[in-house]
Write a protein that holds these residues in place. Sequence first.
Motif, PDB file in Angstrom:
ATOM      1  N   ASP A  53     -67.225  28.515 -43.312  1.00 53.48           N
ATOM      2  CA  ASP A  53     -67.451  28.716 -41.878  1.00 53.48           C
ATOM      3  C   ASP A  53     -68.435  29.877 -41.745  1.00 53.48           C
ATOM      4  O   ASP A  53     -68.126  31.007 -42.120  1.00 53.48           O
ATOM      5  CB  ASP A  53     -66.145  29.045 -41.155  1.00 53.48           C
ATOM      6  N   ARG A  55     -70.834  32.102 -39.299  1.00 55.35           N
ATOM      7  CA  ARG A  55     -71.162  32.502 -37.926  1.00 55.35           C
ATOM      8  C   ARG A  55     -72.302  33.511 -38.010  1.00 55.35           C
ATOM      9  O   ARG A  55     -72.115  34.635 -38.489  1.00 55.35           O
ATOM     10  CB  ARG A  55     -69.945  33.087 -37.215  1.00 55.35           C
ATOM     11  N   ASP A 178     -68.991  24.486 -41.382  1.00 55.10           N
ATOM     12  CA  ASP A 178     -69.279  24.747 -39.976  1.00 55.10           C
ATOM     13  C   ASP A 178     -70.312  25.860 -39.937  1.00 55.10           C
ATOM     14  O   ASP A 178     -70.085  26.943 -40.493  1.00 55.10           O
ATOM     15  CB  ASP A 178     -68.021  25.181 -39.214  1.00 55.10           C
ATOM     16  N   SER A 180     -72.586  28.047 -37.341  1.00 52.87           N
ATOM     17  CA  SER A 180     -72.804  28.447 -35.952  1.00 52.87           C
ATOM     18  C   SER A 180     -73.858  29.552 -35.932  1.00 52.87           C
ATOM     19  O   SER A 180     -73.685  30.583 -36.578  1.00 52.87           O
ATOM     20  CB  SER A 180     -71.485  28.952 -35.348  1.00 52.87           C
ATOM     21  N   THR A 198     -73.580  23.525 -27.837  1.00 54.10           N
ATOM     22  CA  THR A 198     -74.476  24.670 -27.663  1.00 54.10           C
ATOM     23  C   THR A 198     -73.976  25.482 -26.470  1.00 54.10           C
ATOM     24  O   THR A 198     -73.337  24.940 -25.562  1.00 54.10           O
ATOM     25  CB  THR A 198     -75.931  24.239 -27.398  1.00 54.10           C
ATOM     26  N   ARG A 206     -76.434  29.657 -28.751  1.00 47.00           N
ATOM     27  CA  ARG A 206     -75.681  29.426 -29.989  1.00 47.00           C
ATOM     28  C   ARG A 206     -75.564  27.924 -30.251  1.00 47.00           C
ATOM     29  O   ARG A 206     -75.176  27.162 -29.367  1.00 47.00           O
ATOM     30  CB  ARG A 206     -74.301  30.071 -29.911  1.00 47.00           C
ATOM     31  N   TYR A 207     -75.940  27.541 -31.474  1.00 46.80           N
ATOM     32  CA  TYR A 207     -75.865  26.148 -31.919  1.00 46.80           C
ATOM     33  C   TYR A 207     -74.737  26.022 -32.939  1.00 46.80           C
ATOM     34  O   TYR A 207     -74.669  26.798 -33.895  1.00 46.80           O
ATOM     35  CB  TYR A 207     -77.183  25.723 -32.574  1.00 46.80           C
ATOM     36  N   ASN A 208     -73.874  25.045 -32.739  1.00 46.27           N
ATOM     37  CA  ASN A 208     -72.726  24.854 -33.628  1.00 46.27           C
ATOM     38  C   ASN A 208     -72.829  23.504 -34.340  1.00 46.27           C
ATOM     39  O   ASN A 208     -72.688  22.451 -33.715  1.00 46.27           O
ATOM     40  CB  ASN A 208     -71.415  24.913 -32.827  1.00 46.27           C
ATOM     41  N   ARG A 210     -71.757  20.915 -37.693  1.00 50.15           N
ATOM     42  CA  ARG A 210     -70.645  20.619 -38.592  1.00 50.15           C
ATOM     43  C   ARG A 210     -71.037  19.521 -39.573  1.00 50.15           C
ATOM     44  O   ARG A 210     -71.525  18.465 -39.180  1.00 50.15           O
ATOM     45  CB  ARG A 210     -69.410  20.178 -37.806  1.00 50.15           C
TER      46      ARG A 210
END
Length: 497
Positions: A53, A55, A178, A180, A198, A206-208, A210
């Motif tokens: 993950d 971020r 993931d 982000s 987003t 912010r673009y997420n 997966r």
Amino acid sequence: MHRRIIAPGALAAASLLLAIPASAASYAPGAPGIGDPYYPDYGNGGYDVSHYDLRLQYQPKTDELQGTATILAKTTQDLSSFDLDFLLDVSEVRVNGVKASFATSGQHELVVTPKTPLAKGTPVTVVVRYSGVPSAKSAYGFTTWHRTPDGAVAADEPEAAWWWFPSNDHPSDKATYDVSVAVPDGTQAISNGTLQSTSSKLGWTRYNWRENKPQATYLATLALGKFDITTSTSEGGVPVINAYSKDLGDNDGAARASVERTGELVDWLSGYFGPYPFSSAGGYVPNTTTGYALETQTRVYYSPKQFANGTNTSVVVHELAHQWYGDDVSLKGWKDIWINEGFARYAQWLWSEHEGEGTTQELADYVYGSHPADDAFWTVKPGDPGSDDQFDIAVYDRGALAIQALRNEIGDDAFFAVLKGWPKEHAYGNASVADFQRYAEQVSGKPLAALFDTWLFQPSKPAAPAARTASLAKAGTAVAQPKSWKKIEATNDVHGH
């Protein structure tokens, strides 16, 4: 710089015994390399990752990247410490919620020492906080972080992760992701898989992303910049996401005319390799100065130079074929690279036949006839080429020759059953050349050791098959160049980095 906990004296020993099991003597540092003979320091021992993950926040103007990586793993031995492959500056590491000590070692190792040693089979959550300027970092004299006029790209092989996230950097330890990323409004962040959401706040978007299927670390990609993004769905139902830098100049039209055929080509390849294995497909063409393309999972990286001479569907076929051969089924060790590159090149031969520009046999005959017996081409062994020749043209062309030889040996019915069955047999896992030979023998019912040895492991030109000796081995006889050859040859530097 592996560190062990050492009791300073008898008084400390009693309290230490409360924290460490009686079998503490078995606790040892995880190996700083996973054991790949081609790249001894790549990957790490002692644990297996299941999920990353990430971020992140990125500022294109300064190339500053800030991040928090949360890594879910399970220990595979009693660990006193373990390594991560990483280059950026780390401010904090936690293991199962508790602060851990850490130090750098060698060219790209981050050594983490948990407060309490970890028993074999323990689920582990590792949190790493970090920051830095990726373009300012190098290892072994190179970087795989590519700056663009409006951002940056992470895409390279066999390593790319160290510049943007800490990892167990070897294809044998695949995980889900993931990713982000927050970027200034007007800039986009592109990664693997599907865009989940987003959001915008205080000048940042912010673009997420997966990727819900296991992915090798070198196949994780990050593209940051100003893109024109197109979305569609293939006739076979595969969502397609493509992106093009807004400053591609003269290469823009040819890039789009090639990459926009992704959905069509995914469906066509599915006829040979079975159902497309991932939740989305696509590619991106950033404004980089590199010359290669790379099969980054679900979102292929293409250099603009791949389209400098016009449309290039052959390179798109090559990289999409890797989604089955290389991404879905990944190599066990880097010596198994033939399974990736030989089959991606053979997919180009199949496309040539489909387009009426030369059959796979005509291409095989041409390659065979183009290299005399004393050509160094034949000294490279595609089945184990060595790290220096991992991306040698022989791995591609001699590798595809071996596949045609296999087809001729076992017949079309068994051959195409192997092509389609292999990605299903080892779906989302790892496999070796030896595994492939065993599978082909199982499907065909034929012993194939001699054929594989001749075409993949002998540093010499194989004898022409008896039935083809007349056309291939006659002195002075030249085999006609198939119409597709120039297009296929133009992709020879596809991984030439």
